[in-house]
Design an enzyme around this catalytic site. Structure first.
Site, short mmCIF file in Angstrom:
data_model
loop_
_atom_site.label_atom_id
_atom_site.label_comp_id
_atom_site.label_asym_id
_atom_site.label_seq_id
_atom_site.Cartn_x
_atom_site.Cartn_y
_atom_site.Cartn_z
N ALA A 71 -1.73 11.06 -4.32
CA ALA A 71 -0.29 10.48 -4.41
C ALA A 71 -0.37 9.27 -5.24
CB ALA A 71 0.30 10.69 -3.20
N GLY B 61 11.45 -5.29 -9.06
CA GLY B 61 11.04 -6.70 -9.05
C GLY B 61 9.58 -6.74 -9.36
N ALA C 209 0.91 -1.09 0.04
CA ALA C 209 0.08 -0.17 -0.32
C ALA C 209 0.75 1.28 0.04
CB ALA C 209 -0.97 0.17 1.10
N GLU D 32 1.75 -0.15 -10.71
CA GLU D 32 3.33 -0.12 -10.53
C GLU D 32 4.20 0.46 -11.48
OE1 GLU D 32 4.81 -4.18 -9.48
OE2 GLU D 32 3.00 -5.01 -8.95
N GLY D 33 3.57 1.75 -11.77
CA GLY D 33 4.53 2.67 -12.46
C GLY D 33 3.90 2.81 -14.02
#
Length: 383
Positions: free
Chosen positions: A130, A241, A124, A363-364
Site C-alpha cells: 500500500a 504541507g 509511517a 509523498e505522492g
C-alpha cells in the site's frame, strides 16, 4: 499569487543560508558516503529555530509562516538534501499535524520536545502493498481498554530508526475504507515497535529509510491523533504541507546544481575558449534559470495560500509536481555540462543528481499529483 518577501522572511532566509553554507555543507559529501545521520547538525538547527518553524512560541517553536519555512528549507537542501528531508518531514508533517489536530495534552507532551530537537519526528503510512493507495493498508489497531493494539509493517519510513516519535496510520474499521483509518502517536521505546535495517538507497544516503514493525504494540488511547477514523484526513492534510516541503527541497538542490554548473562553465576551457561562451550551453543555462525561478514562484505562491488559510491542495500538488520534475531536469543538465567529471564523486553534481531522483516519487508520485490537480479542476473527487 505574487509573494513579496518581508524583512523578517529575508532575515530567516539569510540566517538559514549562512548556516547551510558554513556548517551543513562541510560534511554533506562525507555523510553521503558513510550514510551517517546528521544528528549534530539537526540539534544546531533546532537551536536556530529550524525544527519547529511553524509552531507557536508557546510550544517553544519559532512562530514563522510557511513562506519563511520554504525559504529556510530550500537553503538547507542546497547543501544537503538528506538533512533537508529530515527537516521537512519533522516540520511539515509531524509538528504541524500535532499542532493542528492534537489535543492540548499531546501538544504539551510532544511539540516542545520536537521543536527543541530533543526528538525527531517521522510519518509511517506506506506499506509493502500500500503506497499510492493508502486505503489498501493492512496495519490494524484494535481497541483494548485504555489502549490500542497495533500490528503491521510500515515501509519507507524517513528517519524510521532515528525518530523519537512517529505518526502511524492503522485500520480501526476495515468496513469503512478510508473512514476506517486512524492515526496514532507512537513513541520510539514503545514495546512491540522496532525498526528494520536502513535501506541501501540511490540518494539521500545520510537520511535513514526503514521498515517499522508493529507486533502487539500497545499505544495509549490518549495518543490517538484527531478522532477514530480521521487518519486518512490527517494524512491528506499533512501531505499538503509535505508536498510544499518537497517542492522547497527540489528548489534548493536545483539551485545548487545550477550554481555548480555555471561556475564550472566559467572555468572549463575547450576549443580555445571557456565553454560558457558556446551558445548551446548559454541557452541551456537560460532555460535552467527560468525553470528554477518558475518552480520557486509556484512554491512560494502555494506557501502564501497556506498562510492565508485558503484551500491550497491543488497548488501544493502543482508545486510538488513541477518542482520535483524540474530538479531532475536541472541536475541532469548540470551533470551533462560537467562532462565526464560530472560522473565522478569528486564533483557534487553527482550527488545532486542521485538525491533528486526520489523527489518525483515520495509523498505522492508525479502521477498522483496529476490525479489531485485534475480532480480539482474537473471537480471529480473520486480516487
Amino acid at each position: 499569487m505574487t509573494v513579496n518577501l518581508t524583512d523578517e522572511q529575508i532575515m530567516i532566509q539569510t540566517m538559514a543560508r549562512e548556516f547551510s553554507r558554513k556548517v551543513v555543507a562541510l560534511t554533506a559529501a562525507e555523510r553521503d558516503k558513510n550514510k551517517e545521520f546528521p544528528a549534530e547538525n539537526l540539534k544546531k538547527m533546532a537551536e536556530l529555530g529550524l525544527m519547529g518553524m511553524m509552531i507557536p512560541l508557546e510550544y517553544e517553536g519559532s512562530g514563522a509562516d510557511t513562506v519563511s519555512y520554504v525559504l529556510a528549507l530550500s537553503e538547507i537542501a542546497y547543501s544537503c538534501a538528506s538533512t533537508a528531508v529530515v527537516m521537512s518531514v519533522h516540520n511539515s508533517i509531524v509538528c504541524e499535524s500535532i499542532y493542528r489536530l492534537g489535543t492540548e495534552l499531546q501538544k504539551e507532551k510532544y511539540l516542545k520536545t520536537l521543536a527543541r530537537g530533543d526528538i525527531i519526528g517521522a510519518f509511517a503510512m506506506t506499506e509493502p502493498h500500500a503506497g499510492s493507495d493508502p486505503v489498501m493498508q493492512s496495519t490494524s489497531a484494535v481497541r483494548d481498554g485504555d489502549s490500542y493494539i497495533l500490528n503491521g509493517t510500515k515501509r519507507f519510513t524517513t528517519s524510521g530508526s532515528n525518530a523519537g516519535l512517529t505518526i502511524v496510520t492503522a485500520v480501526t474499521d476495515e468496513n469503512k475504507r478510508h473512514h476506517g483509518i486512524s492515526a496514532f502517536l507512537v513513541e520510539k521505546d514503545t514495546p512491540g515497535l522496532s525498526a528494520g535495517n536502513p535501506e541501501d538507497k540511490m540518494g539521500l544516503c545520510a537520511s535513514d529509510t526503514t521498515d517499522l514493525f508493529l507486533n502487539d504494540c500497545r499505544v495509549p488511547a490518549e495518543n490517538l491523533l484527531a478522532g477514530e477514523g480521521d487518519g486518512f484526513k490527517v494524512a491528506m492534510k499533512a501531505l499538503d504541507g509535505g508536498r510544499i516541503g518537497i517542492a522547497a527541497q527540489s528548489i534548493g538542490v536545483a539551485q545548487a546544481a545550477f550554481d555548480a554548473a555555471v561556475k564550472y562553465a566559467k572555468t572549463r576551457e575547450q576549443f580555445g575558449q571557456m565553454i560558457s561562451k558556446f551558445q548551446g550551453l548559454r541557452w541551456m543555462i537560460a532555460d535552467m534559470a527560468t525553470e528554477i525561478e518558475a518552480a520557486r514562484q509556484l512554491t512560494l505562491s502555494a506557501a502564501a495560500m497556506k498562510d492565508k488559510g485558503v484551500n491550497h491542495t491543488a497548488q501544493a500538488s502543482m508545486a510538488k509536481l513541477f518542482a520535483s520534475e524540474m530538479v531532475n531536469r536541472i541536475t541532469a543538465k548540470a551533470l551533462q555540462m560537467h562532462g565526464g567529471y560530472g560522473f565522478i564523486k569528486d564533483y557534487p553534481v553527482e550527488r545532486f543528481y542521485r538525491d533528486a531522483r526520489v523527489f518525483t516519487i515520495y509523498e505522492g508520485t508525479s502521477e498522483i499529483q496529476r490525479i489531485v490537480i485534475s480532480n480539482h479542476i474537473l471537480k471529480d473527487k473520486r480516487r
